[in-house]
Design a protein around this motif. Sequence first.
Motif, PDB file in Angstrom:
ATOM      1  N   LEU A 164      -4.986   9.370 -10.373  1.00  0.00           N
ATOM      2  CA  LEU A 164      -5.468   9.515 -11.113  1.00  0.00           C
ATOM      3  C   LEU A 164      -5.095  10.225 -11.853  1.00  0.00           C
ATOM      4  O   LEU A 164      -6.011   9.941 -13.365  1.00  0.00           O
ATOM      5  N   ASP A 165      -3.615  10.433 -12.868  1.00  0.00           N
ATOM      6  CA  ASP A 165      -3.353  11.567 -14.324  1.00  0.00           C
ATOM      7  C   ASP A 165      -3.391   9.947 -15.009  1.00  0.00           C
ATOM      8  O   ASP A 165      -3.025  10.466 -16.108  1.00  0.00           O
ATOM      9  N   ASN A 166      -2.840   8.817 -14.927  1.00  0.00           N
ATOM     10  CA  ASN A 166      -3.100   7.581 -15.348  1.00  0.00           C
ATOM     11  C   ASN A 166      -4.510   6.853 -16.207  1.00  0.00           C
ATOM     12  O   ASN A 166      -4.078   5.948 -15.373  1.00  0.00           O
ATOM     13  N   GLU A 167      -5.079   7.464 -16.364  1.00  0.00           N
ATOM     14  CA  GLU A 167      -6.583   6.718 -16.718  1.00  0.00           C
ATOM     15  C   GLU A 167      -6.194   5.589 -17.709  1.00  0.00           C
ATOM     16  O   GLU A 167      -6.462   4.904 -17.487  1.00  0.00           O
ATOM     17  N   ARG A 187      -6.257  -0.251 -18.448  1.00  0.00           N
ATOM     18  CA  ARG A 187      -5.523  -1.484 -18.114  1.00  0.00           C
ATOM     19  C   ARG A 187      -5.736  -3.128 -16.768  1.00  0.00           C
ATOM     20  O   ARG A 187      -5.471  -3.453 -17.278  1.00  0.00           O
ATOM     21  N   TRP A 188      -5.157  -1.690 -16.271  1.00  0.00           N
ATOM     22  CA  TRP A 188      -5.250  -2.736 -14.769  1.00  0.00           C
ATOM     23  C   TRP A 188      -6.405  -2.901 -14.472  1.00  0.00           C
ATOM     24  O   TRP A 188      -6.968  -4.443 -14.096  1.00  0.00           O
ATOM     25  N   SER A 236       6.729   4.052  -3.171  1.00  0.00           N
ATOM     26  CA  SER A 236       7.691   4.709  -4.061  1.00  0.00           C
ATOM     27  C   SER A 236       7.470   4.130  -5.445  1.00  0.00           C
ATOM     28  O   SER A 236       8.348   3.614  -6.902  1.00  0.00           O
ATOM     29  N   ARG A 237       7.053   1.898  -5.553  1.00  0.00           N
ATOM     30  CA  ARG A 237       7.578   0.857  -6.527  1.00  0.00           C
ATOM     31  C   ARG A 237       5.734   1.357  -7.804  1.00  0.00           C
ATOM     32  O   ARG A 237       5.610   0.646  -8.429  1.00  0.00           O
ATOM     33  N   GLY A 238       4.809   1.982  -7.191  1.00  0.00           N
ATOM     34  CA  GLY A 238       4.057   2.172  -8.215  1.00  0.00           C
ATOM     35  C   GLY A 238       2.585   1.499  -6.673  1.00  0.00           C
ATOM     36  O   GLY A 238       0.873   0.889  -7.415  1.00  0.00           O
ATOM     37  N   ASN A 239       2.664   0.342  -6.230  1.00  0.00           N
ATOM     38  CA  ASN A 239       2.078  -0.051  -5.153  1.00  0.00           C
ATOM     39  C   ASN A 239       0.432   0.873  -4.679  1.00  0.00           C
ATOM     40  O   ASN A 239       1.313   1.704  -3.974  1.00  0.00           O
ATOM     41  N   LEU A 240      -0.247   0.553  -4.341  1.00  0.00           N
ATOM     42  CA  LEU A 240      -1.593   1.184  -3.550  1.00  0.00           C
ATOM     43  C   LEU A 240      -1.522   0.164  -2.066  1.00  0.00           C
ATOM     44  O   LEU A 240      -1.161  -0.837  -1.856  1.00  0.00           O
ATOM     45  N   SER A 248       2.182   4.802 -12.027  1.00  0.00           N
ATOM     46  CA  SER A 248       1.036   4.115 -11.501  1.00  0.00           C
ATOM     47  C   SER A 248      -0.368   3.933 -11.978  1.00  0.00           C
ATOM     48  O   SER A 248      -0.865   4.971 -12.130  1.00  0.00           O
ATOM     49  N   PRO A 249      -0.934   2.665 -11.929  1.00  0.00           N
ATOM     50  CA  PRO A 249      -2.238   2.705 -12.312  1.00  0.00           C
ATOM     51  C   PRO A 249      -3.521   3.644 -11.210  1.00  0.00           C
ATOM     52  O   PRO A 249      -4.142   4.273 -11.181  1.00  0.00           O
TER      53      PRO A 249
END
Length: 305
Positions: free
Chosen positions: A16-19, A24-25, A214-218, A12-13
């Motif tokens: 915080l560990d997915n910079e 890109r998002w 769980s689907r990566g949504n905020l 998920s964008p």
Amino acid sequence: MQLAKQTLSVTSPFALDNEDLYQRWRDKKSFAYPNRISELFIEVKNPKQLSKGEHAAILALTQKTNMAIYIGNTGNNPSVEIPIAIANQFGLKQINKNWLADDTGLTSLKVANDDIRKKYIPYTNKLIHWHTDGYYNTPDQQIHALNLHVVQQAASGGENQLMDHEIAYLLLREKNPDYIRALMANDVMTIPAGTNADGSARPDRSGPVFSISSRGNLHMRYTARTKNIRWSSTPLVKEALEFLQQILNRQHSSYVFKGLLEPGMGLISNNVLHDRAAFTEDAQHQRHYYRARYFDRLANTDFKG
């Protein structure tokens, strides 16, 4: 302050560990983002049965901004079938039925003068500060979609402001990623114990402001209320909340959409930030909105990397 621990089945964008993924998002999110409320409007001939083109236009907006506003031709028609049908066309099934709701699960928002409803601000003509719906719900019953449908306006006032919660996240993270880390703590925001509207006891309800599904949504859980709320006392949380208030209250922000919805219009959203101005009624203009809260999210609006 305890940080929320989440095990994600997808990237998920918003983590915080997915910079790289976040950048890109962010760039995609920011590109050609609407800056006027009129850009959220979609005219529809029959809201109970959208055409393919109307459905596609609304879906595209919700994928971009988490919200869209339809302009229907039903005027003051009070039929509950209109908002229910709209919701069904976007995959919303799990309605949050509260004890003050109608049999359908819809809440009929009107000024109440002579029953239990008059104790609660949504049933008055008073200002309602910025919030997302259901912030006092249990963690397993969070509200992921919020729809409104207008039957009647007030004589004056009652405007709404809207802001995409993903934009609020983006602006906070750009200012200081540690603001996000602080607002993801699982005890950052607490609604103190009290009594539910039905008379039952309610324990403390603590949780994060921002969380990731769980689907990566905020998901965002927030209220600007100043009474009956307890925030973490850490300096970083205070800084983050002050900056969030600046974002929401900034004059002439292109990210804050303000307008007065007219009869036959409605909001479809993934529970975006919103408020309501105070209003005045007269004999011919007694404000009536239908509100629907859902535990599920609008279909086909999940994050896609």
